[in-house]
Design a protein around this motif. Sequence first.
Motif, PDB file in Angstrom:
ATOM      1  N   ARG A 145       0.835  -1.207   0.000  1.00  0.00           N
ATOM      2  CA  ARG A 145       0.000   0.000   0.000  1.00  0.00           C
ATOM      3  C   ARG A 145       0.865   1.251   0.000  1.00  0.00           C
ATOM      4  NH1 ARG A 145      -3.819  -0.195   4.865  1.00  0.00           N
ATOM      5  NH2 ARG A 145      -4.169  -2.234   3.907  1.00  0.00           N
ATOM      6  N   ARG A 146       1.948   1.207   0.805  1.00  0.00           N
ATOM      7  CA  ARG A 146       2.846   2.357   0.884  1.00  0.00           C
ATOM      8  C   ARG A 146       3.575   2.568  -0.449  1.00  0.00           C
ATOM      9  NH1 ARG A 146       3.627   7.299   2.118  1.00  0.00           N
ATOM     10  NH2 ARG A 146       5.812   7.846   2.533  1.00  0.00           N
ATOM     11  N   LEU A 147       3.945   1.472  -1.108  1.00  0.00           N
ATOM     12  CA  LEU A 147       4.606   1.586  -2.410  1.00  0.00           C
ATOM     13  C   LEU A 147       3.710   2.288  -3.424  1.00  0.00           C
ATOM     14  CD1 LEU A 147       6.496  -1.802  -3.022  1.00  0.00           C
ATOM     15  CD2 LEU A 147       7.449   0.493  -3.261  1.00  0.00           C
ATOM     16  N   ARG A 148       2.417   1.899  -3.420  1.00  0.00           N
ATOM     17  CA  ARG A 148       1.484   2.529  -4.364  1.00  0.00           C
ATOM     18  C   ARG A 148       1.352   4.024  -4.081  1.00  0.00           C
ATOM     19  NH1 ARG A 148      -1.442  -2.429  -3.787  1.00  0.00           N
ATOM     20  NH2 ARG A 148      -2.723  -1.497  -2.125  1.00  0.00           N
ATOM     21  N   ALA A 149       1.284   4.353  -2.794  1.00  0.00           N
ATOM     22  CA  ALA A 149       1.145   5.772  -2.428  1.00  0.00           C
ATOM     23  C   ALA A 149       2.373   6.573  -2.835  1.00  0.00           C
ATOM     24  CB  ALA A 149       0.916   5.890  -0.919  1.00  0.00           C
ATOM     25  N   VAL A 150       3.538   6.054  -2.585  1.00  0.00           N
ATOM     26  CA  VAL A 150       4.772   6.762  -2.946  1.00  0.00           C
ATOM     27  C   VAL A 150       4.893   6.883  -4.456  1.00  0.00           C
ATOM     28  CG1 VAL A 150       7.301   6.636  -2.884  1.00  0.00           C
ATOM     29  CG2 VAL A 150       5.976   6.118  -0.832  1.00  0.00           C
ATOM     30  N   LEU A 151       4.522   5.801  -5.170  1.00  0.00           N
ATOM     31  CA  LEU A 151       4.594   5.836  -6.636  1.00  0.00           C
ATOM     32  C   LEU A 151       3.648   6.901  -7.192  1.00  0.00           C
ATOM     33  CD1 LEU A 151       5.679   4.673  -9.282  1.00  0.00           C
ATOM     34  CD2 LEU A 151       3.891   2.917  -9.156  1.00  0.00           C
ATOM     35  N   ASN A 152       2.454   7.016  -6.620  1.00  0.00           N
ATOM     36  CA  ASN A 152       1.502   8.049  -7.063  1.00  0.00           C
ATOM     37  C   ASN A 152       2.065   9.439  -6.823  1.00  0.00           C
ATOM     38  OD1 ASN A 152      -0.388   6.189  -7.935  1.00  0.00           O
ATOM     39  ND2 ASN A 152      -1.462   6.120  -5.953  1.00  0.00           N
TER      40      ASN A 152
END
Length: 754
Positions: A402-409
């Motif tokens: 979830r954190r990876l998706r947020a950082v990528l966004n």
Amino acid sequence: MDRKEFAREQKWLDRVYKEIDEQLAEQEAQVREFYAEMREIRRSLSEEHRISSAGDKRLMDAAQRIVELRHGAVEFGIQHRLLRQLRALERNPYFGRIDFREEGAPSSEAIYVGVRSLLDRATGWPLVYDWRAPISSMFYDYGLGEAQYTGPGGTYRGEITLKRQYGIKHRQLQYMFDNELTIDDEILREALGRNATAKMRTIVNTIQREQNQAIRNDQDARLLVEGAAGSGKTSVALHRVAYMLYKYRESLEPENILVFSPNKIFSDYISQVLPDLGEENVPQLTYREFAESFFDWQWDVETHVAYLEELLSQDEDERQRRLERCSFKSSPAFQRVLDALIQLVTGEAAAFSDIYMGKKLLMSAAEQERLFGESYAYLPVQKRLLKIRQRILHVLRPLKKRRLRAVLNAIQQEAAFEGETWLAKAREAVRRVRRELEPLLTRLNSQYKVDSITWYRRLWQDPGLWERVAGELKAPSGAGESLRTLDEGCIAFEDVVPLMYLKGELEGYPLRRGILHVVVDEVQDYAPLQLRVLTSTFPAARYTLVGDVYQSLHPYVWGSSADQLEELFAGLDLRTVRLNKSYRSTQEIFRFCSALLGGSGAETVLRTGRKPQVYQTAPGKQVELIAGRIKAHLENGYEMIAVITKTAQECHRIYGALRELDLEVEPTLLVKESGEFQKGVLVLPVFLAKGLEFDAVIIADASSQCYGAGHDKRLLYVACSRALHDLDLVCPGELSPFLRSLPADLKCNSKCNG
């Protein structure tokens, strides 16, 4: 014995040989057929099936042929083993007979006892009974009169009306006689009077009653066979293995058994006994090999032989310090220190705190404590911590995604990454999240890990830690000196077992539940903690331990003042069998060796010979005298002659000097524990001679300088007790005090000038 009876027995022997010959011919034909079939399969695989260019059908055909080859190999092994057994029967089909009349039976049945069974194929009736069969036990346990044996259907009682023994050679009956004893002294003396051979002999035709009871003991899970030098302890242990494999052949295979030997030389020495008894492929290993596998082959382990060589080569002060260190680290007192350390490490490992990812609680300290103290309490500390760590990582995984998706966004909105590929942005997101999680992952990798060697180092390097776990107990001076070897990737002899115990208790033992029987030879060189490690690693196994406290080369045993091994291993719940009769040496050598100990309480078979000879000579004439004694023993027809020194260093010197002389037989130097036991003249140190036997033994240096310290008495006893027929002690200087104190009638003294 009248001629008619002798002729009847020869006729029966001819009948047995007729059956053996017919079965041999059939078995040889079957083995040849299997061999030819397997060769044909291999040929077809190599010639007809080109795997690299084969289609599906050809590949399937090849796979089928490979399966056939494997099945054929297994069957070939079985048939070949049967062939070997028949050839062994051909050499000597049987050695004894009892006539047993069971209660209620009208007449007696003749039971011929041999190394293996032989059935009449026409009737299925046994012509020869295997010595391990229940009914054969009466041959060893009873004389004429009432007797019984326990078989699959219960206990069978009756009467032995005849007991007879045979000597068979080249298919002819050489002699036979009836007796009431298990083994007549004449047969026993004849068997013991032969020259030593390159391999240890089987004793199946001379097993005594007390030995038979130990061999067939299958009630006690842990059996200690204790006996004097030459009492047949090792033979009893190996015959017990053969008996177990016979009795429990439906559930016990050779690979379920493990034999611990003191070194590879000894393993080679005993290697022929089990094949002679019809059992092969029983694994053997040394404790060093076991220890190195215990540590996943990441460390070298100092061997007992290397330790003893260094110990015996040191000056008295250094030797005494290392003896004290080793003795202390093998003691129950030090085990209590290790147990206290294990409790302390366990307590520290259980001091948990809440685990967060950012502000998100992954696992509370209370939940970790519950898992550690309740759910995973059955596991060792390290495995409990790993389980908890895995659960934390399991909870962390979706949060990390979830954190990876947020950082990528977020990165995709940053001007700095405008025009970059999606892959470049994803790599940056992974890098940022990894950096965020680095403190947490570092904590999980360090806090949830127990390293036994690190704690063992701390035990000796941190006085405060020692005081916490040892209290007022003081360790010998320099007890931590051996840790220097750890920096070189080697574990010192005295540290091996404590580290194995610590690793097993904290990190878990490498369990081998498939091992169902463990034999430990020369167990007097084991400390109690060593056996604790073994029983924890092989929890499903029964144990046969054999040894003699007077032959110990272990410092802990030297300093224990124990007269019996069961005193040392009292916590193992052992059943002890004592073999009090020595079968190796002549009466004269036995009395001499017994007097060295101050009396061992053992007896000997009445086989007489020459008194031990003590030769006093000038140091420069030592090797010349040894060479003269070797020549004399060779002229007597002896095949095995040992020149025994105290150290390997002295072996090299004696060996080099002997090679320059004109000896009829080239001597063999044996200083490495991986050497091969063979016929001839051997030059070897006392710690490699232990457990072996020779026609003649020459003690290369019996002076006070060589054997003068208190613990040297055991070494001298071990060296002297290797001799079957002749014992010579060469003394270049002042005689050892242990020899000076012996009664004059036990030895012959000679002064030699050259």
